[in-house]
Design an enzyme around this catalytic site. Sequence first.
Site, PDB file in Angstrom:
ATOM      1  N   CYS A  29      70.913   8.702  32.406  1.00 10.21           N
ATOM      2  CA  CYS A  29      71.643   7.642  33.118  1.00 10.21           C
ATOM      3  C   CYS A  29      71.148   6.267  32.713  1.00 10.21           C
ATOM      4  O   CYS A  29      71.776   5.270  33.051  1.00 10.21           O
ATOM      5  CB  CYS A  29      71.437   7.740  34.625  1.00 10.21           C
ATOM      6  SG  CYS A  29      72.016   9.243  35.366  1.00 10.21           S
TER       7      CYS A  29
ATOM      8  N   CYS B  79      65.685   8.332  34.799  1.00  5.57           N
ATOM      9  CA  CYS B  79      66.473   9.317  34.042  1.00  5.57           C
ATOM     10  C   CYS B  79      67.009   8.615  32.800  1.00  5.57           C
ATOM     11  O   CYS B  79      67.784   7.664  32.913  1.00  5.57           O
ATOM     12  CB  CYS B  79      67.624   9.860  34.883  1.00  5.57           C
ATOM     13  SG  CYS B  79      68.794  10.826  33.883  1.00  5.57           S
TER      14      CYS B  79
ATOM     15  N   LYS C 223      77.865  20.895  25.543  1.00  3.38           N
ATOM     16  CA  LYS C 223      77.628  21.490  24.224  1.00  3.38           C
ATOM     17  C   LYS C 223      77.088  22.902  24.368  1.00  3.38           C
ATOM     18  O   LYS C 223      77.403  23.778  23.573  1.00  3.38           O
ATOM     19  CB  LYS C 223      76.621  20.629  23.460  1.00  3.38           C
ATOM     20  CG  LYS C 223      77.285  19.468  22.759  1.00  3.38           C
ATOM     21  CD  LYS C 223      76.330  18.869  21.740  1.00  3.38           C
ATOM     22  CE  LYS C 223      76.281  17.372  21.901  1.00  3.38           C
ATOM     23  NZ  LYS C 223      75.109  16.710  21.427  1.00  3.38           N
TER      24      LYS C 223
ATOM     25  N   CYS D  27      68.135  15.367  37.714  1.00  6.80           N
ATOM     26  CA  CYS D  27      69.320  14.514  37.810  1.00  6.80           C
ATOM     27  C   CYS D  27      70.539  15.422  37.696  1.00  6.80           C
ATOM     28  O   CYS D  27      70.684  16.147  36.711  1.00  6.80           O
ATOM     29  CB  CYS D  27      69.325  13.483  36.680  1.00  6.80           C
ATOM     30  SG  CYS D  27      70.960  12.761  36.446  1.00  6.80           S
TER      31      CYS D  27
ATOM     32  N   HIS E  65      83.632  11.583  22.741  1.00  5.91           N
ATOM     33  CA  HIS E  65      84.251  12.821  23.225  1.00  5.91           C
ATOM     34  C   HIS E  65      85.480  12.508  24.063  1.00  5.91           C
ATOM     35  O   HIS E  65      85.851  11.357  24.246  1.00  5.91           O
ATOM     36  CB  HIS E  65      83.250  13.735  23.929  1.00  5.91           C
ATOM     37  CG  HIS E  65      82.688  13.187  25.199  1.00  5.91           C
ATOM     38  ND1 HIS E  65      83.450  12.956  26.306  1.00  5.91           N
ATOM     39  CD2 HIS E  65      81.432  12.829  25.531  1.00  5.91           C
ATOM     40  CE1 HIS E  65      82.702  12.483  27.271  1.00  5.91           C
ATOM     41  NE2 HIS E  65      81.464  12.386  26.820  1.00  5.91           N
TER      42      HIS E  65
ATOM     43  N   LYS F 203      82.283  22.222  33.596  1.00  4.55           N
ATOM     44  CA  LYS F 203      81.853  20.939  33.072  1.00  4.55           C
ATOM     45  C   LYS F 203      81.796  21.032  31.546  1.00  4.55           C
ATOM     46  O   LYS F 203      81.412  22.062  31.012  1.00  4.55           O
ATOM     47  CB  LYS F 203      80.450  20.639  33.627  1.00  4.55           C
ATOM     48  CG  LYS F 203      80.210  19.162  33.846  1.00  4.55           C
ATOM     49  CD  LYS F 203      78.869  18.909  34.465  1.00  4.55           C
ATOM     50  CE  LYS F 203      78.369  17.591  33.922  1.00  4.55           C
ATOM     51  NZ  LYS F 203      77.264  17.021  34.633  1.00  4.55           N
TER      52      LYS F 203
ATOM     53  N   HIS G  82      85.392   9.853  26.788  1.00  2.00           N
ATOM     54  CA  HIS G  82      85.473   8.473  26.290  1.00  2.00           C
ATOM     55  C   HIS G  82      86.918   8.152  25.891  1.00  2.00           C
ATOM     56  O   HIS G  82      87.430   7.064  26.159  1.00  2.00           O
ATOM     57  CB  HIS G  82      84.614   8.274  25.042  1.00  2.00           C
ATOM     58  CG  HIS G  82      83.158   8.580  25.226  1.00  2.00           C
ATOM     59  ND1 HIS G  82      82.433   9.292  24.308  1.00  2.00           N
ATOM     60  CD2 HIS G  82      82.289   8.257  26.209  1.00  2.00           C
ATOM     61  CE1 HIS G  82      81.180   9.397  24.709  1.00  2.00           C
ATOM     62  NE2 HIS G  82      81.067   8.781  25.869  1.00  2.00           N
TER      63      HIS G  82
ATOM     64  N   HIS H  65      72.667  14.991  34.489  1.00  2.00           N
ATOM     65  CA  HIS H  65      72.105  15.316  33.168  1.00  2.00           C
ATOM     66  C   HIS H  65      71.266  16.584  33.171  1.00  2.00           C
ATOM     67  O   HIS H  65      70.733  16.973  32.132  1.00  2.00           O
ATOM     68  CB  HIS H  65      71.328  14.113  32.623  1.00  2.00           C
ATOM     69  CG  HIS H  65      72.241  12.948  32.359  1.00  2.00           C
ATOM     70  ND1 HIS H  65      72.453  11.959  33.284  1.00  2.00           N
ATOM     71  CD2 HIS H  65      73.047  12.678  31.316  1.00  2.00           C
ATOM     72  CE1 HIS H  65      73.346  11.100  32.799  1.00  2.00           C
ATOM     73  NE2 HIS H  65      73.726  11.518  31.617  1.00  2.00           N
TER      74      HIS H  65
HETATM   75  N1  MSP Z   1      76.862   2.603  28.256  1.00  2.00           N
HETATM   76  C1  MSP Z   1      77.231   2.914  29.580  1.00  2.00           C
HETATM   77  C2  MSP Z   1      78.376   2.042  30.056  1.00  2.00           C
HETATM   78  C3  MSP Z   1      78.082   0.580  30.011  1.00  2.00           C
HETATM   79  S1  MSP Z   1      79.463  -0.350  30.501  1.00  2.00           S
HETATM   80  C4  MSP Z   1      78.894  -1.914  30.663  1.00  2.00           C
HETATM   81  C5  MSP Z   1      77.653   4.371  29.673  1.00  2.00           C
HETATM   82  N2  MSP Z   1      78.055   4.934  28.547  1.00  2.00           N
HETATM   83  S2  MSP Z   1      78.481   6.466  28.352  1.00  2.00           S
HETATM   84  O1  MSP Z   1      78.639   6.658  26.937  1.00  2.00           O
HETATM   85  O2  MSP Z   1      77.593   7.333  29.027  1.00  2.00           O
HETATM   86  O3  MSP Z   1      79.913   6.600  28.920  1.00  2.00           O
HETATM   87  C6  MSP Z   1      80.224   6.741  30.267  1.00  2.00           C
HETATM   88  C7  MSP Z   1      81.735   6.763  30.386  1.00  2.00           C
HETATM   89  O4  MSP Z   1      82.288   7.811  29.558  1.00  2.00           O
HETATM   90  C8  MSP Z   1      82.282   7.114  31.718  1.00  2.00           C
HETATM   91  O5  MSP Z   1      82.370   6.152  32.670  1.00  2.00           O
HETATM   92  C9  MSP Z   1      83.666   7.526  31.308  1.00  2.00           C
HETATM   93  O6  MSP Z   1      84.398   6.386  30.999  1.00  2.00           O
HETATM   94  C10 MSP Z   1      83.421   8.365  30.137  1.00  2.00           C
HETATM   95  N3  MSP Z   1      83.172   9.777  30.452  1.00  2.00           N
HETATM   96  C11 MSP Z   1      82.074  10.471  30.105  1.00  2.00           C
HETATM   97  N4  MSP Z   1      82.217  11.774  30.468  1.00  2.00           N
HETATM   98  C12 MSP Z   1      83.391  11.974  31.061  1.00  2.00           C
HETATM   99  C13 MSP Z   1      84.082  13.109  31.586  1.00  2.00           C
HETATM  100  N5  MSP Z   1      83.580  14.338  31.578  1.00  2.00           N
HETATM  101  N6  MSP Z   1      85.301  12.911  32.121  1.00  2.00           N
HETATM  102  C14 MSP Z   1      85.872  11.661  32.118  1.00  2.00           C
HETATM  103  N7  MSP Z   1      85.239  10.600  31.632  1.00  2.00           N
HETATM  104  C15 MSP Z   1      83.989  10.685  31.142  1.00  2.00           C
HETATM  105  O7  MSP Z   1      77.623   4.924  30.749  1.00  2.00           O
END
Ligand code: MSP
Length: 504
Positions: free
Chosen positions: A135, A132, A301, A149, A18, A298, A21, A152
């Site tokens: 997380c 959780c 979905k 949490c 998304h 926020k 990411h 989530h």
């Molecule tokens: N798999 C772990 C990370 C392991 S790193 C060794 C993880 N993955 S995650 O898919 O949940 O992605 C988290 C990351 O996604 C966040 O740190 C960020 O980079 C990005 N984001 C997820 N939601 C976001 C927003 N709403 N806004 C900005 N970035 C966001 O945690």
Amino acid sequence: MAKFYVTTPIYYVNDRPHVGHAYTTIAADVLARYHRLLGDATFFLAGTDEHGIKNLQSAQKADLDPQAFVDRQAAQFQLAWDSLDITNDDFIRTTQPRHKKAVENFLQNLSQAITPLGNKAVYQGEYEGLYCTGCESYKTESDLVDGKCPDHNKAPELLKEKNWFFRLSDFTEAVRKVISDGTVVIAPTARHNEIVGLLDQGLKDVAMSRHLDWGVKLPFDDSQVAWVWFDALPNYISALGYPDDEKFKTYWPADVHLMAKDIIKFHTVIWLGMLLALNLPLPKKVFAHGFFTVDGQKMSKTIGNVIDPVELTAQYGSDVVRFFLLSEFAFGSDGDVSVVKFKERYASSLANGLGNLVARVLALAAKNPDELLVSQDGVWQKTLDQTWSDYRTAMDELQFHEAIGAIWRTLAEADAFIETNKPWELFKNDQEKFNVVIGELCEVLRHVGWLLLPFMPQTSEKILTALGVWSAEKKLAYQHLSTWTPRRGWRLQKVNILFPRLES
Ligand code: MSP
């Protein structure tokens, strides 16, 4: 030659990529491209985090074997990054044998490590706590809001397990030392302070194993797998071929680990604790950007306001998406995005701003291309030196919106310069001056083309191609690209309009 190693988090594959990411990944790509422009030996790593309960449960829901599920999902991330012109040098997947092998080695070494207080770094114990899955981590009562949490919006489950533990508590002072003396910079300052706050409370030991079938088996106890974060964090070195590969010796430590603020805790206390236990070099900077909201809410979905980076790219092109995400608000702060803002920005900064200026200058230049002059002491030299200097300061601080601001200030000055000099009149009355005014504006566009490269690689190439310099200059060093270059005549080429106006 300087080296530069930048990473994004490896993402869970339970969901599609998304815009959050995409945001982190685009920022990392901008940094990587910027450092390549400077001539640094650059390595940019992206990847996917494929173990853990969250992925396993999603595979079950999809009625797929976990490996088949993560294969399918990881491919979506790779496609998304391709469509956004992401130039990662490697893509690590935690289910790859090379990763598992490195993690086994890493955990084996950890199990033999001694803490700064003289204890074994890894021990066996029992743990009961609230877990959780969102997380993929245990929570304390104080982390919860109304028993849920907050990230989530789900109540954690009570888990009781016999686990292996990492004695993180013994590393509290060692971690404090490396972040206070600047060995590891945590940025922005608010995040640094947040971590200092955690250290003030004292770190707690963490359970580093889980009773699951899906994960990397502990090399010293094959009845358990590594807790997903103990498998995920070492991706930054497994991808470099830890412990023996040349690549590891060349690129480690990371110059920047990039992520959003939700996972800074894992990347500072736990990751630093593990690296300190193994006496490995520490990352130089851990930078956490803010969170996105969409139209003030926020992204979720359930609300139905999820912005799909791939759809957006298909519609507007990757340069526009990259530009919008990084120019809209300060990297490091929270910010709000919306489709309305996206369209406004497109019209004002791209169609009417950059696109219009380029089209105007090129149309005037086409009137007399061979005679256009960039003189030794052009009036624009100082301005451009200042632009590059502001740009570099901003880029080095990861203040992308300010780097973009420096470029757009130059565009505004160029617009004003056109208005003052009225080149369409000069063409009739004073050809000599016309040749200088437009010749030098072409030189301004040449600089703009290079300044834009990290952010908008396609647009950059189009501008430089239109000026006839792309092929000749793309292999030149930064010093040549960024200096004022006198010449007589530009070998212009026709290119399509950069940013067509959107239909309302
Ligand atoms: N798999 C772990 C990370 C392991 S790193 C060794 C993880 N993955 S995650 O898919 O949940 O992605 C988290 C990351 O996604 C966040 O740190 C960020 O980079 C990005 N984001 C997820 N939601 C976001 C927003 N709403 N806004 C900005 N970035 C966001 O945690």
